[in-house]
Enzyme design. Structure first.
Site, PDB file in Angstrom:
ATOM      1  N   HIS A  12      16.255 -99.432 -38.803  1.00 46.97           N
ATOM      2  CA  HIS A  12      17.141 -98.271 -38.762  1.00 46.97           C
ATOM      3  C   HIS A  12      16.741 -97.180 -39.748  1.00 46.97           C
ATOM      4  O   HIS A  12      16.339 -97.470 -40.876  1.00 46.97           O
ATOM      5  CB  HIS A  12      18.579 -98.726 -39.044  1.00 46.97           C
ATOM      6  CG  HIS A  12      19.042 -99.806 -38.124  1.00 46.97           C
ATOM      7  ND1 HIS A  12      19.037-101.139 -38.486  1.00 46.97           N
ATOM      8  CD2 HIS A  12      19.487 -99.748 -36.856  1.00 46.97           C
ATOM      9  CE1 HIS A  12      19.470-101.870 -37.467  1.00 46.97           C
ATOM     10  NE2 HIS A  12      19.761-101.049 -36.472  1.00 46.97           N
ATOM     11  N   SER A  30      23.030-100.489 -32.389  1.00 46.64           N
ATOM     12  CA  SER A  30      23.206-100.491 -33.842  1.00 46.64           C
ATOM     13  C   SER A  30      22.852 -99.165 -34.491  1.00 46.64           C
ATOM     14  O   SER A  30      23.245 -98.908 -35.632  1.00 46.64           O
ATOM     15  CB  SER A  30      22.362-101.600 -34.482  1.00 46.64           C
ATOM     16  OG  SER A  30      20.981-101.407 -34.214  1.00 46.64           O
ATOM     17  N   ASP A  34      16.250 -99.892 -43.288  1.00 45.47           N
ATOM     18  CA  ASP A  34      15.929-101.311 -43.174  1.00 45.47           C
ATOM     19  C   ASP A  34      14.848-101.491 -42.123  1.00 45.47           C
ATOM     20  O   ASP A  34      14.166-100.530 -41.755  1.00 45.47           O
ATOM     21  CB  ASP A  34      17.179-102.158 -42.900  1.00 45.47           C
ATOM     22  CG  ASP A  34      17.822-101.852 -41.544  1.00 45.47           C
ATOM     23  OD1 ASP A  34      17.186-101.186 -40.692  1.00 45.47           O
ATOM     24  OD2 ASP A  34      18.976-102.300 -41.335  1.00 45.47           O
TER      25      ASP A  34
END
Length: 391
Positions: free
Chosen positions: A343, A52, A340
């Site tokens: 990340h 991600s 977040d």
């Protein structure tokens, strides 16, 4: 199946004097041609593999909670659109695209990847890792081995369009950028989602390194020669794990960070031997552990005011929940290292990208390194300029 896959691709493709490239276009816009253009860049294309931290939208159509194709994700991106990137703006991979003056590599599962096959592709998938089962608790994802299968599929498409020799030149001169391993720790060692969690940490590291080396060998056998491999960052400093441990001082999970450091040391030494064993291979290690740890602990040194709390989240350090709607966003995302719970922010990703692009390669991999190996890897900037036409 993967052993068979490795055995099938046993011969390196034939290098020669040409390479294919793509014209520079505005950032955030895909190329406007489906014809292989003349070379205009040292690097004709870039291919991304990982999780991600660099997934640009491959998970958008998958049945998974590992998606970011909704606001407020993408609010500071060029298009102001939630494309599937786990960021308020650009990821490190996007910044590398910028530094190379290449159009953004489209996610492989998108229509754009079919329309513009010569400009590279992004195979990364949120939740994916080195091990096949990593991230399965989130839903469907594209594992490391599956990403390699998609790369081989793209290679076959290029051979059909360009021929074997031209495809060999293209892949030889392109850069592969790999950012993986963090999920293997998150889902296997911290949250105990798979059977691998029962392994002692040294055996777990060996399992990851052995599997990863086999994956890199397949990429080499398929024609890859310029490959940038990012080490794992300090997983234990992410806001989710500060919330998870209920720390009141912002203390990172240093035990986990130590295990990650040991993996990075092993990865670095594995890449040294890999290059020695494979003629013409330039598989370089790029450290992000130090810069991310430094930003988290000393944010003011990088122009941030907050190094431990997510801009978008709830609970202590913003690590208690996912970023789900615009009302959760902090007043100034540019002041935060973390966007977040897992990340980095748009600005922090730029700092990370500059480190892997041209940062000094230390003689040891991390602040916790015990390695005594002396070996200097190329930066991505140097890798891009490397002429392999005579190799």
């Amino acid at each position: 199946m993967y052993q068979l896959l490795s055995a099938v691709i046993v011969l390196a493709l034939i290098p020669s004097q040409m390479s294919w490239g793509i014209p520079k276009i505005n950032h955030g816009v895909y190329a406007q041609t489906n014809v292989a253009p003349r070379r205009t860049h040292v690097v004709p294309a870039i291919y991304f593999f990982g999780d991600s931290t660099i997934d640009s939208g491959n998970n958008n159509q998958l049945p998974t909670i590992g998606r970011a194709n909704f606001p407020p994700y993408g609010r500071d991106f060029d298009t102001r659109h939630a494309s599937g990137r786990f960021s308020n703006g650009k990821m490190s991979s996007d910044w590398i695209n910028d530094f190379l003056h290449l159009p953004l590599a489209p996610p492989y599962t998108s229509p754009e990847a079919r329309m513009y096959p010569f400009q590279g592709a992004n195979f990364a998938s949120a939740g994916g890792g080195i091990l096949n089962n990593t991230g399965s608790v989130l839903g469907q994802k594209i594992s490391g081995w599956q990403q390699i299968e998609l790369f081989l599929e793209r290679r076959n498409e290029l051979i059909a369009k360009l021929g074997t020799v031209a495809t060999s030149r293209h892949l030889r001169d392109s850069i592969l950028y790999i950012a993986t391993g963090g999920n293997d720790y998150t889902h296997n060692w911290i949250t105990n989602d798979t059977d691998a969690a029962i392994l002692p940490h040294d055996e777990f590291n060996n399992l990851l390194l052995t599997t990863f080396k086999n994956q890199l060998q397949v990429l080499y056998n398929a024609g890859a020669r310029k490959v940038a491999v990012l080490g794992i960052g300090p997983v234990g400093c992410a806001p989710h794990f500060l919330w998870f441990t209920n720390t009141s001082t912002g203390q990172c999970m240093e035990t986990v960070n130590q295990y990650v450091s040991e993996f990075n040391d092993g990865l670095r030494e594995m890449l040294i031997s890999f290059n020695q064993q494979n003629q013409g291979a330039h598989f370089v290690y790029r450290d992000i552990w130090n810069v991310v740890y430094s930003m988290a602990k000393f944010p003011q040194n990088y122009g941030f005011t907050n190094g431990d709390t997510a801009c978008c989240g709830t609970g202590n350090y913003g690590g208690g929940s996912r970023c789900l709607n615009p009302s959760m966003v902090c007043e100034n995302p540019a002041a935060h290292v973390w966007w977040d719970e897992y990340h980095p922010s748009h600005r922090a990703s730029n700092v990370i990208a500059r480190q892997v692009w041209s940062g000094v390669d230390p003689s040891t991999t991390t602040g916790n390194s015990t390695s005594t190996t002396e070996y200097s890897f190329l930066t991505i900037r140097q890798l891009a300029a490397l002429d392999l036409s005579d190799g």
